[in-house]
Structure formats: structure tokens, C-alpha cells
Design a protein around this motif. Structure first.
Motif, short mmCIF file in Angstrom:
data_model
loop_
_atom_site.label_atom_id
_atom_site.label_comp_id
_atom_site.label_asym_id
_atom_site.label_seq_id
_atom_site.Cartn_x
_atom_site.Cartn_y
_atom_site.Cartn_z
N ASN A 3 0.83 -1.21 0.00
CA ASN A 3 0.00 0.00 0.00
C ASN A 3 0.86 1.26 0.00
N ILE A 4 1.75 1.35 -1.00
CA ILE A 4 2.67 2.49 -1.10
C ILE A 4 1.97 3.66 -1.78
N THR A 5 2.04 4.83 -1.18
CA THR A 5 1.51 6.05 -1.78
C THR A 5 2.64 7.08 -1.84
N VAL A 6 2.61 7.90 -2.90
CA VAL A 6 3.66 8.88 -3.14
C VAL A 6 3.02 10.25 -3.32
N THR A 7 3.49 11.24 -2.58
CA THR A 7 3.04 12.62 -2.72
C THR A 7 4.25 13.53 -2.84
N SER A 8 4.07 14.64 -3.54
CA SER A 8 5.19 15.56 -3.77
C SER A 8 4.71 16.99 -3.63
N THR A 9 5.58 17.83 -3.06
CA THR A 9 5.36 19.26 -2.97
C THR A 9 6.59 19.99 -3.51
N PRO A 10 6.48 20.73 -4.64
CA PRO A 10 5.30 20.90 -5.48
C PRO A 10 5.03 19.65 -6.33
N THR A 11 4.00 19.72 -7.16
CA THR A 11 3.66 18.61 -8.04
C THR A 11 4.81 18.36 -9.02
N ILE A 12 5.11 17.09 -9.25
CA ILE A 12 6.19 16.73 -10.17
C ILE A 12 5.73 16.95 -11.61
N ARG A 13 6.44 17.80 -12.33
CA ARG A 13 6.09 18.11 -13.72
C ARG A 13 7.34 18.04 -14.60
N ARG A 14 7.11 17.92 -15.91
CA ARG A 14 8.19 17.90 -16.90
C ARG A 14 7.94 18.94 -17.97
N ALA A 15 9.00 19.28 -18.69
CA ALA A 15 8.90 20.26 -19.78
C ALA A 15 8.12 19.67 -20.95
N ASP A 16 7.24 20.48 -21.51
CA ASP A 16 6.47 20.11 -22.69
C ASP A 16 6.48 21.29 -23.64
N GLY A 17 7.62 21.44 -24.35
CA GLY A 17 7.79 22.64 -25.16
C GLY A 17 7.95 23.85 -24.26
N ALA A 18 7.17 24.89 -24.53
CA ALA A 18 7.18 26.08 -23.67
C ALA A 18 6.27 25.91 -22.47
N LYS A 19 5.50 24.82 -22.42
CA LYS A 19 4.60 24.56 -21.31
C LYS A 19 5.17 23.47 -20.41
N ALA A 20 4.34 22.99 -19.49
CA ALA A 20 4.74 21.91 -18.59
C ALA A 20 3.57 20.96 -18.42
N GLU A 21 3.87 19.69 -18.20
CA GLU A 21 2.84 18.68 -17.98
C GLU A 21 3.16 17.88 -16.73
N ASP A 22 2.11 17.37 -16.07
CA ASP A 22 2.30 16.57 -14.86
C ASP A 22 2.91 15.22 -15.21
N VAL A 23 3.82 14.76 -14.36
CA VAL A 23 4.36 13.41 -14.47
C VAL A 23 3.39 12.45 -13.79
N TRP A 24 2.93 11.44 -14.50
CA TRP A 24 1.94 10.53 -13.95
C TRP A 24 2.55 9.70 -12.83
N LEU A 25 1.86 9.66 -11.70
CA LEU A 25 2.25 8.84 -10.56
C LEU A 25 1.06 7.97 -10.16
N PRO A 26 1.29 6.72 -9.80
CA PRO A 26 0.17 5.86 -9.38
C PRO A 26 -0.39 6.34 -8.05
N THR A 27 -1.71 6.23 -7.90
CA THR A 27 -2.32 6.60 -6.63
C THR A 27 -1.96 5.62 -5.52
N ASP A 28 -1.67 4.37 -5.90
CA ASP A 28 -1.32 3.36 -4.91
C ASP A 28 -0.53 2.24 -5.60
N ILE A 29 0.61 1.90 -5.03
CA ILE A 29 1.39 0.75 -5.50
C ILE A 29 1.10 -0.39 -4.54
N PRO A 30 0.44 -1.45 -4.98
CA PRO A 30 0.02 -2.50 -4.04
C PRO A 30 1.16 -3.10 -3.24
N VAL A 31 2.27 -3.42 -3.90
CA VAL A 31 3.37 -4.07 -3.19
C VAL A 31 4.67 -3.84 -3.95
N LEU A 32 5.75 -3.71 -3.19
CA LEU A 32 7.11 -3.68 -3.73
C LEU A 32 7.92 -4.70 -2.95
#
Length: 275
Positions: free
Chosen positions: A112-141
């Protein structure tokens, strides 16, 4: 930590009680009118005094053994806990690309691993930025298992008009560890500032060899004639050399006469398809 403090406090109270009881017993033994005073001469009185001393020593030893057992159990549970952290890692094939990795470095599975970040993790998308997709819950590692995704390219991120103030992230990972233990939490500071000014050396690996083989296959695919094999083109090398020499002589004569150029494009003499 709260449990450990409780055990230490309880052990301290118990030791204090034993010491108080031992002091009272010793005071009673030292009284002249006591049946167990230290100045007693009879065997029964000395036996009683020895029994009291033995009980005191046994009680202190029991407290020490109990404290050590509790500490050993705490250490075993702590060592058995999974240890999940988030960190940045350069891509092994292209170091300028950086990935986000969530990895379990512990010896047991994390759930039940959850990951949160401050600020939101984003990447460059040309002159804009887009959110990096993160899973809401990783069942097991499982131990040494990881989850990773592409974060951003250092070449595009630095001096980016939108992401200039988003280079430092606080990433919190929460997960369930050993049964009947509290939820585990790890916090990581991920800072792109560690990569500013870095010089990367690209090593050629099997990955690059596979890419080159793919390009060769693409080029050779264009040479095929239907399904019958490769298409072959032939030319007369001597005839081409003679034509090139004649063309060069003609160009030299035109320069001498300062006449405008007439005829084929000079570059055409180097085209391989012309005989």
C-alpha cells in the motif's frame, strides 16, 4: 519510539521500586532488635539475611534481562521493516535524461505504497509543462523491487520559463511494513540543482548497437525488390570518370572566357545513378 520510551520508563520505575525495597530490607537487617540484623550470630539469622540478598540480586538481574529482551525485539522489528524511498536517477543510456525511482531497499515487502510531492512533479512540454503521472497506490514492492518513470530532460528543463521555480521537491512515501507495526514514512529531497553544470559522458553500450542495427535494417529494407532479394544498381566507373574530367575541362574553359554557364548542374556529375 513511543513504545521504547514506555518500556524504559516502566523499567526505571521497577528498578526504583526494587532499590527502595532493598533499602528497607537492609535497614531492617541493621536494626539491633531485628531478627535478621547483620550482627546476628546464629545460622538462621545469617540464612535469612542471605535470602534477602539473593532476592535483590535476582530481581535486578530479571529487570536487566527484560530490558535487553525488549531492546532486542525492537531491533529485530526495525531490521525487518521495508525501506521505501524516492530518488532521482540518470538514465544509463542517455545521462541527460533523469528518471524518478521508487525503490524498496528493505528486506521485506512493502504494501500500500503512496507517493506525494510538494510541489507537483512536472516535466517540460515545449514552452509549457505537464504533470508526471504517478500511481495513486502501488500495491506491493518486494525487496529490491522498484517503480520508475521518465521525469525530464536536463537540457530542456534548465532555464525553462515555467519550471524555473520547481526544481526542488519534497517527496513523501508512506507504506505498510511489518504486521502490527505503525505505518512507515520516508521523506526525500529531490533537487535538480544537483545536476546544474554537470558534464556527462555517453558510453556506447549494447543499446546503441541495437539502435545501429535497426537503422541498417531500415536502409536495407529500401533496397529490396519485392520479395526476390536486393535491388542492385551498376555503373561504368571509367565512363563516369571520363565524363567528370570532360565536364571539369569545360567549366575551366568557360571561366577563362567568362561565359555564362550552360549545361547540366555541376553537382550532377557526382550523382551515382548517372552513367
Amino acid at each position: 519510539m513511543a513504545r521504547r520510551t514506555m518500556w524504559v520508563t516502566g523499567g526505571g520505575i521497577l528498578v526504583a521500586g526494587i532499590a527502595f525495597g532493598a533499602g528497607m530490607s537492609l535497614g531492617y537487617a541493621l536494626r539491633p532488635d531485628s531478627g535478621a540484623h547483620v550482627l546476628a550470630q546464629t545460622a538462621d539469622e545469617w540464612a535469612a539475611f542471605g535470602t534477602v540478598g539473593t532476592l535483590i540480586i535476582a530481581a535486578v538481574a530479571a529487570v536487566i534481562a527484560f530490558t535487553q529482551a525488549a531492546e532486542a525485539r525492537r531491533l529485530r522489528i526495525e531490521q525487518a521493516q521495508p525501506y521505501v524511498v524516492a530518488y532521482m536517477k540518470q538514465n544509463s543510456n542517455t545521462p541527460v535524461l533523469v528518471e524518478l525511482v521508487i525503490r524498496n531497499f528493505g528486506t521485506t515487502a512493502a504494501r500500500n505504497i503512496t507517493v506525494t510531492s510538494t510541489p507537483t512533479i512536472r516535466r517540460a512540454d515545449g514552452a509549457k509543462a505537464e504533470d508526471v503521472w504517478l500511481p495513486t497506490d502501488i500495491p506491493v514492492l518486494a525487496p529490491q523491487q522498484e517503480w520508475r518513470t521518465f521525469w525530464d530532460s536536463g537540457a530542456e528543463r534548465f532555464d525553462h520559463p515555467v519550471l524555473a521555480d520547481e526544481n526542488r521537491h519534497v517527496v513523501t512515501v508512506t507504506y505498510d511494513g511489518v504486521e502490527r507495526s505503525p505505518q512507515q514514512v520516508s521523506e526525500s529531497i529531490l533537487d535538480w540543482g544537483a545536476y546544474v553544470g554537470g558534464i556527462f559522458i555517453t558510453s556506447k553500450t549494447v543499446h546503441h548497437a541495437a539502435q545501429s542495427l535497426g537503422k541498417i535494417a531500415t536502409v536495407m529494407g529500401r533496397w529490396t525488390d519485392s520479395s526476390r532479394g536486393l535491388t542492385v544498381y551498376t555503373r561504368d566507373g571509367r565512363a563516369k570518370d571520363a565524363r567528370v574530367a570532360t565536364e571539369l575541362e569545360e567549366r575551366a574553359r568557360r571561366r577563362q572566357r567568362r561565359e555564362p554557364h550552360s549545361g547540366s548542374d555541376p553537382e550532377s556529375i557526382y550523382r551515382p545513378n548517372e552513367a
